[in-house]
Design a protein around this motif. Structure first.
Motif, PDB file in Angstrom:
ATOM      1  N   THR A   1       0.844  -1.192   0.000  1.00  0.00           N
ATOM      2  CA  THR A   1       0.000   0.000   0.000  1.00  0.00           C
ATOM      3  C   THR A   1       0.882   1.246   0.000  1.00  0.00           C
ATOM      4  OG1 THR A   1      -1.952   1.001   1.037  1.00  0.00           O
ATOM      5  CG2 THR A   1      -0.297   0.072   2.524  1.00  0.00           C
ATOM      6  N   THR A   2       0.355   2.368   0.507  1.00  0.00           N
ATOM      7  CA  THR A   2       1.056   3.657   0.444  1.00  0.00           C
ATOM      8  C   THR A   2       2.497   3.531   0.923  1.00  0.00           C
ATOM      9  OG1 THR A   2      -1.039   4.777   0.888  1.00  0.00           O
ATOM     10  CG2 THR A   2       0.981   6.069   1.147  1.00  0.00           C
ATOM     11  N   GLY A   3       3.422   4.019   0.117  1.00  0.00           N
ATOM     12  CA  GLY A   3       4.841   3.952   0.439  1.00  0.00           C
ATOM     13  C   GLY A   3       5.566   2.814  -0.240  1.00  0.00           C
ATOM     14  N   THR A   4       4.831   1.834  -0.775  1.00  0.00           N
ATOM     15  CA  THR A   4       5.479   0.751  -1.518  1.00  0.00           C
ATOM     16  C   THR A   4       6.067   1.286  -2.815  1.00  0.00           C
ATOM     17  OG1 THR A   4       4.053  -0.976  -0.606  1.00  0.00           O
ATOM     18  CG2 THR A   4       5.084  -1.430  -2.731  1.00  0.00           C
ATOM     19  N   VAL A   5       7.303   0.924  -3.092  1.00  0.00           N
ATOM     20  CA  VAL A   5       7.984   1.357  -4.312  1.00  0.00           C
ATOM     21  C   VAL A   5       8.638   0.132  -4.946  1.00  0.00           C
ATOM     22  CG1 VAL A   5       8.356   3.732  -3.563  1.00  0.00           C
ATOM     23  CG2 VAL A   5      10.047   2.001  -2.968  1.00  0.00           C
ATOM     24  N   SER A   6       8.814   0.160  -6.265  1.00  0.00           N
ATOM     25  CA  SER A   6       9.343  -1.013  -6.957  1.00  0.00           C
ATOM     26  C   SER A   6      10.211  -0.593  -8.134  1.00  0.00           C
ATOM     27  CB  SER A   6       8.200  -1.917  -7.435  1.00  0.00           C
ATOM     28  OG  SER A   6       7.289  -1.212  -8.246  1.00  0.00           O
ATOM     29  N   ALA A   7      11.106  -1.491  -8.533  1.00  0.00           N
ATOM     30  CA  ALA A   7      12.009  -1.234  -9.667  1.00  0.00           C
ATOM     31  C   ALA A   7      12.308  -2.551 -10.364  1.00  0.00           C
ATOM     32  CB  ALA A   7      13.300  -0.582  -9.192  1.00  0.00           C
ATOM     33  N   TYR A   8      12.365  -2.502 -11.688  1.00  0.00           N
ATOM     34  CA  TYR A   8      12.649  -3.700 -12.488  1.00  0.00           C
ATOM     35  C   TYR A   8      14.143  -3.864 -12.698  1.00  0.00           C
ATOM     36  CZ  TYR A   8      12.860  -6.792 -16.583  1.00  0.00           C
ATOM     37  OH  TYR A   8      13.164  -7.812 -17.464  1.00  0.00           O
ATOM     38  N   ASP A   9      14.614  -5.074 -12.457  1.00  0.00           N
ATOM     39  CA  ASP A   9      16.010  -5.467 -12.637  1.00  0.00           C
ATOM     40  C   ASP A   9      16.053  -6.427 -13.825  1.00  0.00           C
ATOM     41  OD1 ASP A   9      18.368  -6.933 -12.540  1.00  0.00           O
ATOM     42  OD2 ASP A   9      18.195  -7.481 -10.425  1.00  0.00           O
ATOM     43  N   SER A  10      16.360  -5.901 -15.012  1.00  0.00           N
ATOM     44  CA  SER A  10      16.312  -6.705 -16.232  1.00  0.00           C
ATOM     45  C   SER A  10      17.451  -7.710 -16.312  1.00  0.00           C
ATOM     46  CB  SER A  10      16.336  -5.797 -17.464  1.00  0.00           C
ATOM     47  OG  SER A  10      17.521  -5.028 -17.503  1.00  0.00           O
ATOM     48  N   THR A  11      18.556  -7.450 -15.635  1.00  0.00           N
ATOM     49  CA  THR A  11      19.705  -8.345 -15.687  1.00  0.00           C
ATOM     50  C   THR A  11      19.418  -9.680 -15.005  1.00  0.00           C
ATOM     51  OG1 THR A  11      21.186  -6.422 -15.656  1.00  0.00           O
ATOM     52  CG2 THR A  11      22.157  -8.566 -15.138  1.00  0.00           C
ATOM     53  N   ASN A  12      18.737  -9.615 -13.872  1.00  0.00           N
ATOM     54  CA  ASN A  12      18.518 -10.806 -13.064  1.00  0.00           C
ATOM     55  C   ASN A  12      17.067 -11.275 -13.067  1.00  0.00           C
ATOM     56  OD1 ASN A  12      21.341 -10.841 -11.826  1.00  0.00           O
ATOM     57  ND2 ASN A  12      20.611  -8.794 -11.287  1.00  0.00           N
ATOM     58  N   GLY A  13      16.197 -10.572 -13.819  1.00  0.00           N
ATOM     59  CA  GLY A  13      14.805 -10.980 -13.913  1.00  0.00           C
ATOM     60  C   GLY A  13      14.049 -10.845 -12.610  1.00  0.00           C
ATOM     61  N   ARG A  14      14.190  -9.682 -11.979  1.00  0.00           N
ATOM     62  CA  ARG A  14      13.570  -9.460 -10.681  1.00  0.00           C
ATOM     63  C   ARG A  14      12.826  -8.126 -10.642  1.00  0.00           C
ATOM     64  NH1 ARG A  14      18.421 -11.220  -6.426  1.00  0.00           N
ATOM     65  NH2 ARG A  14      18.422 -13.441  -6.967  1.00  0.00           N
TER      66      ARG A  14
END
Length: 315
Positions: free
Chosen positions: A233-246
């Motif tokens: 919920t509020t405050g959750t942040v995410s980023a894609y790591d294309s090298t390791n598939g995460r």
């Protein structure tokens, strides 16, 4: 790095490194983006419509850039604001920005080479765009299989799912709406290094659901993953790591870190950021950076604070 302890091999735990403080404190709507191809030294940060900055990961230095202004928006700015990096447009790339507003949202792009902002159409988008938002661009510079014309948008605590045509300067609602409202803490990532036909979505809104969207054969799949005991919920942040598939995820205001392994559909615990988070606010504040020599980092800014940290995850 490897070490030996009592004749048993182990791995050092990641250390979070303090970097130069932000020029201003994070608040609702603050967000950051960077070039996902790796080896690009810069991360771009938006703190308000009058505060847009570039951070140099090599020199640990900040420089203020042209302010985006409202880009056609009106009312109170903040939650719902989101950006996406586009390396294929212009001579040095663009950054697309949706300004979240309480009366009329605004949209446009920043030309990196010219240091200028240009307003674009918001027709067919809801006038009010708030709670949270996330965009993804299927950029051909990341993978030749991507349709370089499209930007996808979710959020606003709603199920409609939108696509923007760069060439046509037009938004349209997709026929396949989300199966559940994308709320606070939502994220959308084109997983071009794993499957260029798919978008990965974190629903947010105090829900544990994650989805995959098929671009070629339009439709949503609700993913079954383990463990799925956490909600976002509020405050959750995410980023894609294309090298390791995460997909790296920092949860809410807890500073607990996870990664979603796209190959196995597992949500793995990746430890915790060892500082207090502050009050949770909407806005993506996590970046995956791969340096020219192959080192891989996560860069994270504290909610409602001025701290910037990074941690080495692979080298």
């Amino acid at each position: 790095m490897p070490f030996n302890h009592n004749l048993k091999q182990g791995i050092d735990l990641p250390i979070w490194q303090w970097l130069r403080f932000l020029p201003t404190a994070n608040a609702a709507g603050a967000c950051q983006v960077n070039d996902k191809r790796g080896a690009d030294r810069y991360i771009y940060f938006l703190f308000s419509i009058s505060s847009f900055w570039r951070y140099d990961t090599i020199t640990d230095a900040w420089i203020q850039l042209a302010s985006p202004g409202a880009l056609g928006g009106s009312g109170t700015w903040g939650a719902g604001t989101c950006m996406v990096f586009d390396p294929s447009q212009g001579s040095a790339g663009r950054i697309w920005l949706l300004n979240g507003y309480t009366t009329q949202c605004g949209f446009g792009y920043y030309d990196i080479a010219a240091n200028t902002w240009t307003s674009r159409s918001v027709t067919n988008l809801p006038a009010v765009w708030g709670t949270d938002g996330a965009m993804s661009h299927t950029c051909a510079s990341y993978n030749a299989a991507g349709n370089d014309d499209y930007i996808y948008l979710i959020g606003n605590s709603a199920t409609p799912f939108y696509r923007y045509s760069i060439s046509g300067n037009s938004w349209s609602a997709m026929a396949n709406a989300l199966t559940g409202a994308a709320g606070a803490g939502c994220g959308i990532h084109w997983i071009q290094g794993t499957d260029p036909d798919k978008l990965f979505v974190i629903r947010g809104g105090a829900n544990s659901a994650v989805y995959r969207y098929s671009i070629g054969t339009p439709g949503w799949t609700t993913l079954t993953y383990n463990p799925n005991s956490e909600t976002f919920t509020t405050g959750t942040v995410s980023a894609y790591d294309s090298t390791n598939g995460r997909i790296w995820i920092q949860k809410d205001a807890t500073h607990r870190l996870y990664y979603y392994d796209l190959a196995t559909d597992k949500m793995m615990n990746a430890g915790a950021i060892p500082y207090t988070s502050g009050t949770a606010v909407a806005g993506d504040r996590l970046s995956y950076v791969k340096t020219a020599d192959g080192a891989q980092y996560l860069y994270y800014t504290r909610a409602s604070g001025t701290e910037l940290w990074r941690t080495l995850i692979f080298y």
